[in-house]
Design an enzyme around this catalytic site. Structure first.
Site, PDB file in Angstrom:
ATOM      1  N   HIS A  47      99.745 -22.929  73.384  1.00 13.70           N
ATOM      2  CA  HIS A  47      99.530 -23.798  72.217  1.00 13.70           C
ATOM      3  C   HIS A  47      98.785 -23.010  71.142  1.00 13.70           C
ATOM      4  O   HIS A  47      98.230 -21.944  71.404  1.00 13.70           O
ATOM      5  CB  HIS A  47      98.708 -25.036  72.612  1.00 13.70           C
ATOM      6  CG  HIS A  47      97.298 -24.699  73.016  1.00 13.70           C
ATOM      7  ND1 HIS A  47      96.979 -24.196  74.246  1.00 13.70           N
ATOM      8  CD2 HIS A  47      96.130 -24.762  72.328  1.00 13.70           C
ATOM      9  CE1 HIS A  47      95.677 -23.979  74.329  1.00 13.70           C
ATOM     10  NE2 HIS A  47      95.130 -24.289  73.148  1.00 13.70           N
ATOM     11  N   ASP A  49      95.643 -23.812  68.255  1.00 17.50           N
ATOM     12  CA  ASP A  49      94.633 -24.833  67.982  1.00 17.50           C
ATOM     13  C   ASP A  49      94.880 -25.400  66.591  1.00 17.50           C
ATOM     14  O   ASP A  49      95.318 -24.684  65.689  1.00 17.50           O
ATOM     15  CB  ASP A  49      93.222 -24.229  68.070  1.00 17.50           C
ATOM     16  CG  ASP A  49      92.879 -23.802  69.503  1.00 17.50           C
ATOM     17  OD1 ASP A  49      93.615 -24.187  70.428  1.00 17.50           O
ATOM     18  OD2 ASP A  49      91.890 -23.073  69.673  1.00 17.50           O
ATOM     19  N   HIS A 104      98.110 -19.177  72.338  1.00 17.94           N
ATOM     20  CA  HIS A 104      97.359 -18.762  73.523  1.00 17.94           C
ATOM     21  C   HIS A 104      97.547 -19.762  74.657  1.00 17.94           C
ATOM     22  O   HIS A 104      98.054 -20.870  74.439  1.00 17.94           O
ATOM     23  CB  HIS A 104      95.869 -18.566  73.185  1.00 17.94           C
ATOM     24  CG  HIS A 104      95.214 -19.775  72.591  1.00 17.94           C
ATOM     25  ND1 HIS A 104      95.429 -20.196  71.310  1.00 17.94           N
ATOM     26  CD2 HIS A 104      94.358 -20.683  73.129  1.00 17.94           C
ATOM     27  CE1 HIS A 104      94.727 -21.285  71.063  1.00 17.94           C
ATOM     28  NE2 HIS A 104      94.071 -21.612  72.156  1.00 17.94           N
ATOM     29  N   ARG A 114      87.432 -21.353  87.014  1.00 12.94           N
ATOM     30  CA  ARG A 114      87.242 -20.817  85.662  1.00 12.94           C
ATOM     31  C   ARG A 114      86.737 -21.932  84.765  1.00 12.94           C
ATOM     32  O   ARG A 114      87.192 -23.074  84.861  1.00 12.94           O
ATOM     33  CB  ARG A 114      88.570 -20.265  85.141  1.00 12.94           C
ATOM     34  CG  ARG A 114      88.466 -19.723  83.768  1.00 12.94           C
ATOM     35  CD  ARG A 114      89.622 -18.812  83.383  1.00 12.94           C
ATOM     36  NE  ARG A 114      89.316 -18.320  82.074  1.00 12.94           N
ATOM     37  CZ  ARG A 114      89.601 -18.975  80.952  1.00 12.94           C
ATOM     38  NH1 ARG A 114      90.256 -20.117  81.005  1.00 12.94           N
ATOM     39  NH2 ARG A 114      89.242 -18.474  79.789  1.00 12.94           N
TER      40      ARG A 114
HETATM   41  O1  LIG Z   1      90.276 -21.916  78.582  1.00 15.04           O
HETATM   42  C1  LIG Z   1      90.579 -21.142  77.680  1.00 15.04           C
HETATM   43  O2  LIG Z   1      90.299 -19.941  77.685  1.00 15.04           O
HETATM   44  C2  LIG Z   1      91.362 -21.642  76.499  1.00 15.04           C
HETATM   45  C3  LIG Z   1      90.917 -22.998  76.046  1.00 15.04           C
HETATM   46  C4  LIG Z   1      91.696 -23.444  74.864  1.00 15.04           C
HETATM   47  O3  LIG Z   1      92.627 -22.815  74.434  1.00 15.04           O
HETATM   48  C5  LIG Z   1      91.344 -24.688  74.174  1.00 15.04           C
HETATM   49  O4  LIG Z   1      90.399 -25.377  74.603  1.00 15.04           O
HETATM   50  O5  LIG Z   1      92.002 -24.999  73.162  1.00 15.04           O
HETATM   51 FE   LIG Z   2      93.245 -23.481  72.511  1.00 10.81          FE
END
Ligand SMILES: O=C(O)CCC(=O)C(=O)O
Ligand SMILES: [Fe+2]
Length: 176
Positions: A47, A49, A104, A114
């Site tokens: 996605h 942001d 990403h 994680r």
């Molecule tokens: O967990 C991650 O590294 C990415 C989190 C992410 O892309 C988001 O919260 O929009």
């Molecule tokens: Fe994100």
């Protein structure tokens, strides 16, 4: 960053007098439990942001990947004391595509949990965001129509990764 786009302190002062300064932020906490079969699962699907910028902290477990054209998925290894700054869709619009939004995703890990913390920063919800006038001229067409953060989020819930194309008003990408 704004300076590199030609925005001066005078512009920022003017925007604050017009009530356009400041911003809104949300913090998103992501937890990815240990996955017995990480090759067959995804933590967070690919996605972009919807923010202006997202500042991301990840614990010591890797998983964040960004997509680089011509190369593919690249892992962003966690480093102690280092935050990741992702460009979001609204910065893409504000910069008229000069700072492209980053695709990403987050993978899951077979051995360790994680955790990531995302600080999602954007403009006040009802302020219109459009390409900065200083970045638009005869050679650099205005690529996107004005949109508020709330309108953009609504469009994104329908169009997902195609949302930038939906608000695009000029055809060919600019060459910088
Ligand atoms: O967990 C991650 O590294 C990415 C989190 C992410 O892309 C988001 O919260 O929009
Ligand atoms: Fe994100």
């Amino acid at each position: 960053m704004l300076e590199s786009l030609g925005i001066t302190e005078v512009d920022i002062d003017r925007a604050s007098r017009e009530g356009k300064s400041g911003g809104e932020a949300v913090i998103q906490l992501n937890s990815y439990p240990v996955c017995p079969d990480p090759d067959r699962a995804m933590g967070l699907a690919a996605h972009t942001d919807s923010s202006l910028l997202t500042i991301l902290h990840q614990n010591k477990t890797s998983g964040l990947q960004i997509f680089k054209k011509g190369t593919g998925w690249l892992t962003v290894q966690p480093q102690t004391g280092v935050l990741v700054v992702n460009i979001g869709d609204l910065m893409h619009i504000l910069s008229n595509g000069l700072y492209p939004t980053v695709l990403h995703r987050a993978l899951v890990n077979g051995k360790q949990q994680r955790i990531s913390v995302a600080y999602i920063y954007g403009p006040p919800a009802n302020v219109h965001i459009s390409p900065l006038p200083k970045l638009v001229d005869h050679y650099h067409l205005c690529l996107y129509r004005p949109v508020t953060w709330s309108e953009y989020l609504e469009l994104k819930s329908k169009h997902f990764r195609d949302t930038l194309s939906v608000i695009r008003i000029a055809g060919t990408p600019n060459v910088f």
